[in-house]
Design an enzyme around this catalytic site. Structure first.
Site, PDB file in Angstrom:
ATOM      1  N   LEU A 112       0.867  -1.165   0.000  1.00 33.67           N
ATOM      2  CA  LEU A 112       0.000   0.000   0.000  1.00 33.67           C
ATOM      3  C   LEU A 112       0.910   1.222   0.000  1.00 33.67           C
ATOM      4  CD1 LEU A 112      -3.001   0.850   0.230  1.00 33.67           C
ATOM      5  CD2 LEU A 112      -2.702   0.895   2.702  1.00 33.67           C
ATOM      6  N   HIS A 113       1.009   1.902  -1.150  1.00 36.22           N
ATOM      7  CA  HIS A 113       1.975   2.993  -1.310  1.00 36.22           C
ATOM      8  C   HIS A 113       1.239   4.295  -1.587  1.00 36.22           C
ATOM      9  CE1 HIS A 113       6.102   4.422  -2.181  1.00 36.22           C
ATOM     10  NE2 HIS A 113       5.479   5.275  -2.988  1.00 36.22           N
ATOM     11  N   SER A 114       1.513   5.300  -0.784  1.00 38.35           N
ATOM     12  CA  SER A 114       0.894   6.612  -0.978  1.00 38.35           C
ATOM     13  C   SER A 114       1.753   7.460  -1.906  1.00 38.35           C
ATOM     14  CB  SER A 114       0.731   7.334   0.364  1.00 38.35           C
ATOM     15  OG  SER A 114      -0.103   6.591   1.227  1.00 38.35           O
ATOM     16  N   CYS A 157      12.832  11.742   2.160  1.00 35.97           N
ATOM     17  CA  CYS A 157      11.980  10.648   2.608  1.00 35.97           C
ATOM     18  C   CYS A 157      12.505   9.338   2.021  1.00 35.97           C
ATOM     19  CB  CYS A 157      10.522  10.873   2.201  1.00 35.97           C
ATOM     20  SG  CYS A 157      10.263  10.899   0.407  1.00 35.97           S
ATOM     21  N   THR A 187       8.220  16.170  11.533  1.00 36.67           N
ATOM     22  CA  THR A 187       7.067  15.981  10.658  1.00 36.67           C
ATOM     23  C   THR A 187       5.749  16.088  11.414  1.00 36.67           C
ATOM     24  OG1 THR A 187       8.400  14.485   9.320  1.00 36.67           O
ATOM     25  CG2 THR A 187       6.027  14.453   8.939  1.00 36.67           C
ATOM     26  N   ASP A 234      -1.464  11.868  10.618  1.00 36.36           N
ATOM     27  CA  ASP A 234      -1.639  11.177   9.341  1.00 36.36           C
ATOM     28  C   ASP A 234      -3.103  11.281   8.952  1.00 36.36           C
ATOM     29  OD1 ASP A 234      -1.685   9.387   7.182  1.00 36.36           O
ATOM     30  OD2 ASP A 234      -0.214   8.047   8.107  1.00 36.36           O
ATOM     31  N   LYS A 273      -1.499   0.263   8.945  1.00 34.08           N
ATOM     32  CA  LYS A 273      -2.038  -0.316   7.722  1.00 34.08           C
ATOM     33  C   LYS A 273      -2.577  -1.721   7.990  1.00 34.08           C
ATOM     34  CE  LYS A 273       1.031   2.232   4.603  1.00 34.08           C
ATOM     35  NZ  LYS A 273       2.122   2.136   3.576  1.00 34.08           N
ATOM     36  N   ARG A 293      -4.359  10.097   6.010  1.00 36.71           N
ATOM     37  CA  ARG A 293      -4.679   9.155   4.934  1.00 36.71           C
ATOM     38  C   ARG A 293      -5.836   8.225   5.317  1.00 36.71           C
ATOM     39  NH1 ARG A 293       1.279   6.817   3.938  1.00 36.71           N
ATOM     40  NH2 ARG A 293       1.262   7.099   6.214  1.00 36.71           N
ATOM     41  N   THR A 338       5.161  -3.652   4.473  1.00 37.12           N
ATOM     42  CA  THR A 338       4.995  -2.390   5.188  1.00 37.12           C
ATOM     43  C   THR A 338       5.778  -2.421   6.492  1.00 37.12           C
ATOM     44  OG1 THR A 338       3.375  -0.811   6.062  1.00 37.12           O
ATOM     45  CG2 THR A 338       2.935  -3.145   6.450  1.00 37.12           C
ATOM     46  N   CYS A 364       3.933  10.071  -3.690  1.00 32.71           N
ATOM     47  CA  CYS A 364       4.937  11.010  -3.191  1.00 32.71           C
ATOM     48  C   CYS A 364       5.639  11.595  -4.411  1.00 32.71           C
ATOM     49  CB  CYS A 364       5.933  10.295  -2.274  1.00 32.71           C
ATOM     50  SG  CYS A 364       7.240  11.397  -1.659  1.00 32.71           S
TER      51      CYS A 364
END
Length: 346
Positions: free
Chosen positions: A202-204, A217, A266, A278, A306, A280, A301, A206
């Protein structure tokens, strides 16, 4: 787009507008029509602009602030935007409105966040007069909040073969959010067996890391390593979610980077802007997997959050596979914060 919209609840109606995109002419026109608005910010942002003692009395819900008489747009903007923050400079005393229903303020903040704008809005009391020419949330405000909280029902739109470096037998599936917020992608590598746990990531999105090769990052290396591992195993599914900057968007991500250059980490930077750690929605990934016929995955992950979301949304995690790549001198503090404050297993 940040345009004003009409929110109704319990026989009351308010014109809500995002502060970030509000120009003086529109502000003056709204003031002339409806009078002085309330400022709505998140508790995270309130903790930045208020004294510690005042902020400690703030509840979990959005904070409503009544402005001083004849306050101009700049007064509201200084409370909403970190670029105007100055050490020790407070804009008080601030009159926090503590009575009344908070349904409309919560909906206003949620809508502004969906637009990936600074989480601050103005609410103009529109009285009971009929208004035309404004977007109307077509549900009672409390129903709208429930609707937005539902797990996303993504619709598959298109799919086609797309040979990649990692594996030349690949299908790219495009999913569309019915709310019109974004499109998300599933990259199916090889011919995964639906009856067995599939290697999944599961990749957000960027932009800075995946596209530009940013060293701030570990996203780019994680993306390439995940695809390479799936290619080496002969099958896998990579879910690419358009939730840039932990869900706050690229512009706000750049604001976070600017705050990092001032010494904030962050999480602290997100909070100063008014966001949570977060923002998301990992349920999107679970929905995509179910639609593609996958119910058991080996998840690539380092983020336990997640795993929890997948398990709660009909996806069984048979194995959590670590993905520890991309550490360098520029991002080591960032990765340390991910481990210490966000629970990442690094």
């Amino acid at each position: 787009m940040g345009l004003p919209c009409l929110l109704r609840h319990a026989e009351k109606q308010y014109v809500a507008v995002a502060i970030e995109t509000l120009d003086p002419a529109r502000f003056d026109a709204l003031m002339a029509r409806f009078g002085t608005p309330e400022l709505v910010i998140t508790p995270r942002r309130a903790a930045t602009v208020m004294t510690a003692a005042a902020a400690s009395n703030i509840a979990e819900q959005p904070v409503r602030i009544r402005p001083p008489e004849n306050a101009e747009l700049g007064w509201y903007t200084r409370l909403a935007d970190t670029q105007f923050d100055k050490p020790g400079a407070l804009l008080g005393p601030l009159h926090v409105v503590r009575q009344g229903d908070d349904t409309i303020p919560r909906l206003a903040v949620q809508l502004v966040k969906m637009g990936e704008l600074l989480p601050a809005a103005l609410l103009f009391d529109a009285g009971g007069d009929p208004l035309h020419g404004l977007s109307l949330i077509p549900l009672e405000a409390h129903v709208a909040l429930q609707h937005l909280a539902h797990a996303p029902a993504l619709a598959p739109v298109a799919a086609a073969s797309l040979p990649l470096e990692a594996h030349d037998t690949t299908q790219l599936h495009v999913f569309r959010d019915p709310n019109g917020r974004a499109e998300h992608y599933a990259i199916e590598i090889g011919y995964p067996d639906r009856s067995k746990p599939v290697l999944s990531r599961l990749h957000s999105a960027c932009f800075t890391g995946d596209v530009l090769g940013s060293l701030k990052c570990d996203c780019g290396p994680q993306l390439q390593a995940a695809l390479a591992q799936m290619g080496a195993e002969g099958s896998g599914v990579l879910l690419y979610l358009n939730q840039e900057g932990r869900g706050i968007g690229l512009a706000n991500k750049m604001r976070v980077y600017d705050l990092q250059s001032q010494g904030f980490d962050t999480v602290e930077a997100n909070h100063r802007l008014g966001f949570e750690d977060d923002e998301r929605d990992f349920r999107v990934g679970a929905s995509m997997l179910r639609t593609l016929g996958f119910h058991n995955v080996r998840l690539l992950t380092n983020n336990p959050a997640k795993v929890g979301v997948f398990a709660a949304n009909g996806i069984t995690i048979t194995e959590q596979v670590p993905l520890r790549v991309g550490r360098n001198v520029h991002n080591q503090n960032y990765l340390s914060v991910k481990a210490l404050k966000s629970g990442h297993l690094l």
